[in-house]
Motif scaffolding. Sequence first.
Motif, mmCIF file in Angstrom:
data_model
loop_
_atom_site.group_PDB
_atom_site.id
_atom_site.type_symbol
_atom_site.label_atom_id
_atom_site.label_comp_id
_atom_site.label_asym_id
_atom_site.label_seq_id
_atom_site.Cartn_x
_atom_site.Cartn_y
_atom_site.Cartn_z
ATOM 1 N N PHE A 11 -4.747 -1.572 -5.405
ATOM 2 C CA PHE A 11 -3.361 -1.941 -5.105
ATOM 3 C C PHE A 11 -3.053 -3.228 -5.845
ATOM 4 C CE2 PHE A 11 -4.754 0.183 -1.074
ATOM 5 C CZ PHE A 11 -3.958 1.306 -1.204
ATOM 6 N N SER A 12 -1.888 -3.259 -6.460
ATOM 7 C CA SER A 12 -1.550 -4.424 -7.264
ATOM 8 C C SER A 12 -0.618 -5.364 -6.498
ATOM 9 C CB SER A 12 -0.865 -3.939 -8.544
ATOM 10 O OG SER A 12 -0.094 -4.959 -9.095
ATOM 11 N N VAL A 13 -0.901 -6.671 -6.538
ATOM 12 C CA VAL A 13 -0.003 -7.684 -5.967
ATOM 13 C C VAL A 13 0.167 -8.793 -7.003
ATOM 14 C CG1 VAL A 13 -0.587 -7.275 -3.549
ATOM 15 C CG2 VAL A 13 -1.940 -8.908 -4.855
ATOM 16 N N ALA A 37 0.926 4.304 -3.266
ATOM 17 C CA ALA A 37 1.082 2.884 -3.595
ATOM 18 C C ALA A 37 2.230 2.681 -4.573
ATOM 19 C CB ALA A 37 -0.210 2.347 -4.185
ATOM 20 N N PRO A 38 3.078 1.669 -4.296
ATOM 21 C CA PRO A 38 4.175 1.398 -5.236
ATOM 22 C C PRO A 38 3.658 0.928 -6.598
ATOM 23 C CG PRO A 38 4.461 0.148 -3.179
ATOM 24 C CD PRO A 38 3.123 0.794 -3.108
ATOM 25 N N GLU A 39 2.545 0.192 -6.614
ATOM 26 C CA GLU A 39 1.990 -0.279 -7.885
ATOM 27 C C GLU A 39 0.479 -0.321 -7.818
ATOM 28 O OE1 GLU A 39 5.117 -3.541 -9.067
ATOM 29 O OE2 GLU A 39 3.322 -3.752 -10.331
ATOM 30 N N ARG A 87 8.909 -1.240 -2.251
ATOM 31 C CA ARG A 87 8.484 -2.540 -2.758
ATOM 32 C C ARG A 87 9.595 -3.103 -3.628
ATOM 33 N NH1 ARG A 87 2.993 -3.865 -4.704
ATOM 34 N NH2 ARG A 87 2.988 -5.293 -6.453
ATOM 35 N N ARG A 132 0.810 -1.230 0.000
ATOM 36 C CA ARG A 132 0.000 0.000 0.000
ATOM 37 C C ARG A 132 0.838 1.272 0.000
ATOM 38 N NH1 ARG A 132 -2.132 -1.408 5.100
ATOM 39 N NH2 ARG A 132 -0.223 -2.612 4.958
#
Lengths: 487, 107
Positions: free
Chosen positions: B101-103, B93-95, A331, A327
């Motif tokens: 939010f992307s994982v 958010a990084p992505e 990363r 979030r």
Amino acid sequence: MTELWRLDLGQATLGLSSRRFSATELVSSALERIRETEPLIGACLAVLEEQALARARELDEAGYDETKPLWGLPIAVKDVFCLAGPPTTAGSKILANYHPVFEAAVVRKLKEAGAVIVAKTNCDEFAMGSSTEFSAFGPTKNPWRLDRVPGGSSGGAAASVAAFQTAGGLGTDTGGSIRQPAALCGCFGLKPTYGRVSRYGIVAYGSSFDQAGPLARNVDDLARLLTVIAGPDGRDSTASSREVPDYRRLDPVKPNELTLGLPKELWSADFEPEVAKILAEAKERIAAAGATLKEVSLPNLRFSVATYYILAAAEASTNLARYDGVRYGFRDGEENELVALYRNSRTKAMGAEVKRRIMLGAFVLSSGYYDAYFRKAAQVRRLIWQDYSKALEQCDLLLAPVSSILAWPFGAFTADPLKVYQLDMMTLPLNLVGAPGLSLPAGLSESGLPTGLQLMGRAFEEPRLLAAAKALEGVLPPVGAPSFRST
Amino acid sequence: MSIDESTVRAVLGLARLELPGSSAGGPNEEENRRAVEVMVDEFSKIVDYMAILGEADVEGIEPLYSPMIDPQPPRPDEPVADPAKSEAILKEAPELVGRYFSVPRIF
């Protein structure tokens, strides 16, 4: 108007209220002092130059407001307090570019009181450390001796206040992180009662220990800052709604009206000779001024380091689970598997000490070890709380050293984490019991380094603590200004 | 020494952390080996020290988990709609994929 940075908060307020100088002049002077001393000590992670000057001009245009107790005063806050502007990093790479969407309750209170935030100060990563060497952005240096640590974790705040960058700063104290750097840098620091100050918007480390508090160059200025930051804000359910007294207007106490308990377990520690000498002289001065000194005992104190590190690590491992690379924060973008994404993001962006505490926390909370470590430590915490309460039945306040050694050379203990934990022995007990404590300079060593004494009281007895500290302040030798010696 | 390498590996798993250098592999193997030994040794010393609590007599003592004296009632659980905040949160958010939010895929 030159060298306004020399003024303490009380003197600066007098100058501002009598229009001898403007908020803009005062803030400019602080910024100039920061520019001049930062290359030597590295106390700040961010200097809010434009933001601060704009705010000062705004205040000047509106005119002096006596209802705002910190009107126009430049203040530096530890980089664990969320605020708009530069990133809030908590000294960690994982939050290097983190911009919180909320503002810490204490920051809001400072601003409402007219303060101008001029800098965000360095700290050990996530406030875990006692030397500021664990900041991901490099260590801060002690303004008295640049080859020595400033203490920690609020080492940036202490060094900044000691170096006259600002006359007041905010830190957090989870196991001594305000009092110990204050002592090693020769300034004053107050850890309020757990629940006296809202923790809303503070990057969490150990939630049943963390408490924000002021650092300054005298007791009166601590009182000024505490009066502003104390009290609930409706967003921290552990913050007490007890009335906040005006800590600036306390009935004075004379040294001869004080009975101070000396916990023998703390006074019999293995002190560095120069520290022992300063402490003995300080004790003599306090006794000569008429205070009654009385030996008391905290029999379970020998368990305090283990108790603290088990409980604080458990809380840390829970609190820091939120840093997962999803979030916000760092990363590791190479991963294509979810758990590996968590693991690699955390492993790459967290420092060794933070990982150690997360691991210890995960260990003591894991099945099979929970009862033997976590629950047991919580039981011992109550024993220490009972000892503390009993000791205070025999005296007004406790008086103890803050650190058994002077500010140490960089790297002296980095290979021995357990040794550093043990150095916290003097300060941890207070956080275990949630009581308030105040560290004040006790004198300078022959090698030119300060050390401190701490007063400790019962929960919510900050008025007594401040009044007694004020009495001792007049008895103990002032340490003066640091010399920025390189060795 | 109470802690061995397998305990450290289990704890690292719980903590969502990797062994030092374990994703790098290859040429630094000797270095990694050494780093693991240091970690096991350090962690072991810390845990061994904590055994001092075995000497404390806690018979009948209630655990103290928080020193809080004046608990306050929790605030009402009211959702707050603040589109500006949502945007600011998403910006951190990084992505992202759209407004999510992307994982990595999990199935």
